[in-house]
Structure formats: structure tokens, C-alpha cells
Design an enzyme around this catalytic site. Structure first.
Site, PDB file in Angstrom:
ATOM      1  N   ASP A   1       0.839  -1.196   0.000  1.00  0.00           N
ATOM      2  CA  ASP A   1       0.000   0.000   0.000  1.00  0.00           C
ATOM      3  C   ASP A   1       0.875   1.247   0.000  1.00  0.00           C
ATOM      4  OD1 ASP A   1      -2.222   1.614   0.109  1.00  0.00           O
ATOM      5  OD2 ASP A   1      -2.516   1.377   2.270  1.00  0.00           O
TER       6      ASP A   1
ATOM      7  N   LYS B   1       0.425   3.907  -2.381  1.00  0.00           N
ATOM      8  CA  LYS B   1      -0.316   5.073  -2.883  1.00  0.00           C
ATOM      9  C   LYS B   1       0.596   5.971  -3.721  1.00  0.00           C
ATOM     10  CE  LYS B   1      -3.562   5.116   1.021  1.00  0.00           C
ATOM     11  NZ  LYS B   1      -2.905   4.115   1.911  1.00  0.00           N
ATOM     12  N   LEU B   2       1.198   5.394  -4.732  1.00  0.00           N
ATOM     13  CA  LEU B   2       2.159   6.119  -5.552  1.00  0.00           C
ATOM     14  C   LEU B   2       1.500   7.275  -6.302  1.00  0.00           C
ATOM     15  CD1 LEU B   2       4.115   3.139  -7.205  1.00  0.00           C
ATOM     16  CD2 LEU B   2       4.712   4.412  -5.136  1.00  0.00           C
ATOM     17  N   LEU B   3       2.217   8.363  -6.423  1.00  0.00           N
ATOM     18  CA  LEU B   3       1.808   9.477  -7.275  1.00  0.00           C
ATOM     19  C   LEU B   3       3.030  10.333  -7.557  1.00  0.00           C
ATOM     20  CD1 LEU B   3      -0.378  11.013  -8.775  1.00  0.00           C
ATOM     21  CD2 LEU B   3      -0.771  12.366  -6.701  1.00  0.00           C
TER      22      LEU B   3
ATOM     23  N   ASP C   1       5.021  10.552 -14.674  1.00  0.00           N
ATOM     24  CA  ASP C   1       4.792   9.247 -15.296  1.00  0.00           C
ATOM     25  C   ASP C   1       6.004   8.326 -15.233  1.00  0.00           C
ATOM     26  OD1 ASP C   1       2.543  10.632 -15.915  1.00  0.00           O
ATOM     27  OD2 ASP C   1       2.765  10.535 -18.086  1.00  0.00           O
ATOM     28  N   ASN C   2       7.165   8.833 -15.632  1.00  0.00           N
ATOM     29  CA  ASN C   2       8.352   7.984 -15.694  1.00  0.00           C
ATOM     30  C   ASN C   2       8.747   7.461 -14.321  1.00  0.00           C
ATOM     31  OD1 ASN C   2       8.588   8.253 -18.449  1.00  0.00           O
ATOM     32  ND2 ASN C   2      10.090   9.906 -18.363  1.00  0.00           N
TER      33      ASN C   2
ATOM     34  N   THR D   1     -10.836   6.442   3.144  1.00  0.00           N
ATOM     35  CA  THR D   1     -12.022   6.215   3.974  1.00  0.00           C
ATOM     36  C   THR D   1     -12.004   7.031   5.261  1.00  0.00           C
ATOM     37  OG1 THR D   1     -10.953   4.230   4.880  1.00  0.00           O
ATOM     38  CG2 THR D   1     -12.525   3.920   3.076  1.00  0.00           C
TER      39      THR D   1
ATOM     40  N   GLY E   1      -7.256  -4.002   9.802  1.00  0.00           N
ATOM     41  CA  GLY E   1      -6.004  -3.792  10.515  1.00  0.00           C
ATOM     42  C   GLY E   1      -6.162  -3.887  12.008  1.00  0.00           C
ATOM     43  N   ARG E   2      -6.418  -2.745  12.634  1.00  0.00           N
ATOM     44  CA  ARG E   2      -6.436  -2.677  14.097  1.00  0.00           C
ATOM     45  C   ARG E   2      -7.389  -3.650  14.793  1.00  0.00           C
ATOM     46  NH1 ARG E   2      -6.522   3.769  14.034  1.00  0.00           N
ATOM     47  NH2 ARG E   2      -7.283   3.227  11.951  1.00  0.00           N
TER      48      ARG E   2
END
Length: 235
Positions: A61, A63-65, A68-69, A116, A206-207
Site C-alpha cells: 500500500d 499510494k504512488l503518485l 509518469d516515468n 475512507t 487492521g487494528r
């Protein structure tokens, strides 16, 4: 898929030692684990690789941003690690670059729509003029157009997201809280039973498991609740 293939336990712990103990405690009951920033920056990438080599499925997890390269280069290397799922924010150019980079690898790319933990007030503060529901559906459509393997969204949007993305994409849902458990910092939550009935394909917990006095018992309780939703008589 049975319940064991659909439940993803979030290893939201600060050290590799704690993660190793938790995986050992849960044993064969749990097949799928999520590893995020907290553990990645404590040496979690090597741990993730080892878990995958042992036969576990890993949802990385991140959450890449980025441009483009950069996204493509990161995805190419992650695909070589044997990961099963990877998240990136659902921005069209980044998603298209990631899909091209992951082609043929078996890595399922997931578009993160709206966290969320966020509600309309949070989005407004961040400069968005859309409510969470509308933004989720918009980004889900963009993810489908980009060729992504799935979507991350709350179970509250799962049914409508399914209408947008069609029958084949995964819908991965965090913010899952077993019946009777505390919501914590999540604002859009649902029980395992209700989430699966709403159309989610995978549930991230998770928790409620990790912090439970008896994690194995807590995991089995979640699995049992999921089985109740998946049993043909309940469809």
C-alpha cells in the site's frame, strides 16, 4: 475466491519483529497481508519479499503518485518483487504509466479513490468541490479507462462503483470494522458481512485484528462473518 483469499490483514505495526510475531500467531488462517508506509520504512520491503516467497500474498500500500516515468520505474521494480497488489492514487496519467509498466507481471494495480478517513468537510478543506461519493465514482471510471486491476473505496460506494467498473475489477475496501468494534479514525466504515454483500471483493482489516488481545481469534471471527456473506444461501 473463499473468505481466506478475500481478507487482507493490515500489518499496521512499527517494527519487523512485531510483524513477524503477528504473522506467526495468525499462521495458516491468514493468506493475505497489507504492508504500508509504517512498516516499509522500518525495513518492510525486504520483509514483504520474504513473505511473498513463503507463499503469502502481499498488498503493498504505497499510494504512488509522481510524474509518469517515476511511477513507471517504481512499478517495474515492485512487480519484480512478487507482490500481489499495489496502490497508486487514481490520477489518469499516473495510472496509464503504471499499467504499461506492470504489463505481464501479474501485479494487480489498485486505484485509490478517496481515503475512507475523509468526508466532505475534509475534501473541501483540501480544495475539492466534489463530495466523496461523486469523486469516488469519477475516479473509478478513470481507473477502468486506464486499465487498472481494481479500485480502493469504502464499502458504502462499492455497489455503485461496480456499476461503473464492470464485473471484473477488484473492489478493495478498507475501513472494515467487525460488528461491535470501535470505528477509530475511520469515517466511512462497514462490517465485513455488509461490505461483501455491497460488492467489495477484498476487505482490509487492521487494528481490529492487530490490536486485539487474541489476534487469531479476532481474525477467525472476521473470516466467519465473511463466510456468512459468501455462503450461497445468503446471496
Amino acid at each position: 475466491m473463499d473468505a481466506r483469499e478475500r481478507l487482507i490483514v493490515g500489518l499496521d505495526v512499527p517494527t519487523i519483529g512485531e510483524a513477524e510475531r503477528l504473522v506467526s500467531t495468525l499462521g495458516d488462517d491468514i493468506l493475505f497481508y497489507k504492508i504500508g508506509y509504517q512498516l516499509v520504512f522500518a525495513g518492510g520491503l525486504e520483509f514483504a519479499r520474504d513473505l511473498a516467497a513463503s507463499g503469502k500474498k502481499i498488498f503493498l500500500d504505497m499510494k504512488l503518485l509522481d510524474i509518469d516515468n517515476t511511477v513507471a520505474s517504481g512499478v517495474e521494480n515492485i512487480a519484480k518483487m512478487g507482490m500481489s497488489m499495489l496502490t497508486l492514487h487514481a490520477y489518469p496519467k499516473a495510472m496509464r504509466a503504471a499499467v504499461e509498466a506492470a504489463a505481464g507481471s501479474g501485479l494487480c494495480l489498485l486505484g485509490v479513490t478517496v481515503l475512507t478517513s475523509m468526508d466532505a468537510e475534509d475534501l473541501a478543506e483540501a480544495g475539492y468541490n466534489q463530495d466523496p461519493h461523486s469523486l469516488v465514482l469519477s475516479r473509478a471510471g478513470q481507473a477502468r479507462a486506464a486499465g487498472m486491476g481494481g479500485i480502493v473505496c469504502s464499502a458504502a460506494e462499492a455497489a455503485e462503483v461496480r456499476e461503473v467498473v464492470g464485473p471484473d475489477m477488484a473492489i478493495v475496501t478498507p475501513g472494515i470494522r467487525p460488528t461491535g468494534s470501535d470505528k477509530g479514525d475511520q469515517k466511512r466504515v462497514m462490517t465485513p458481512f455488509d461490505a461483501l454483500k455491497a460488492g467489495s471483493t477484498h476487505l482490509v482489516v487492521g487494528r481490529p485484528i492487530v490490536k486485539a488481545p487474541d489476534p487469531k481469534q479476532a481474525a477467525r471471527a472476521v473470516l466467519n462473518e465473511m463466510v456468512g456473506a459468501l455462503w450461497p444461501a445468503n446471496r
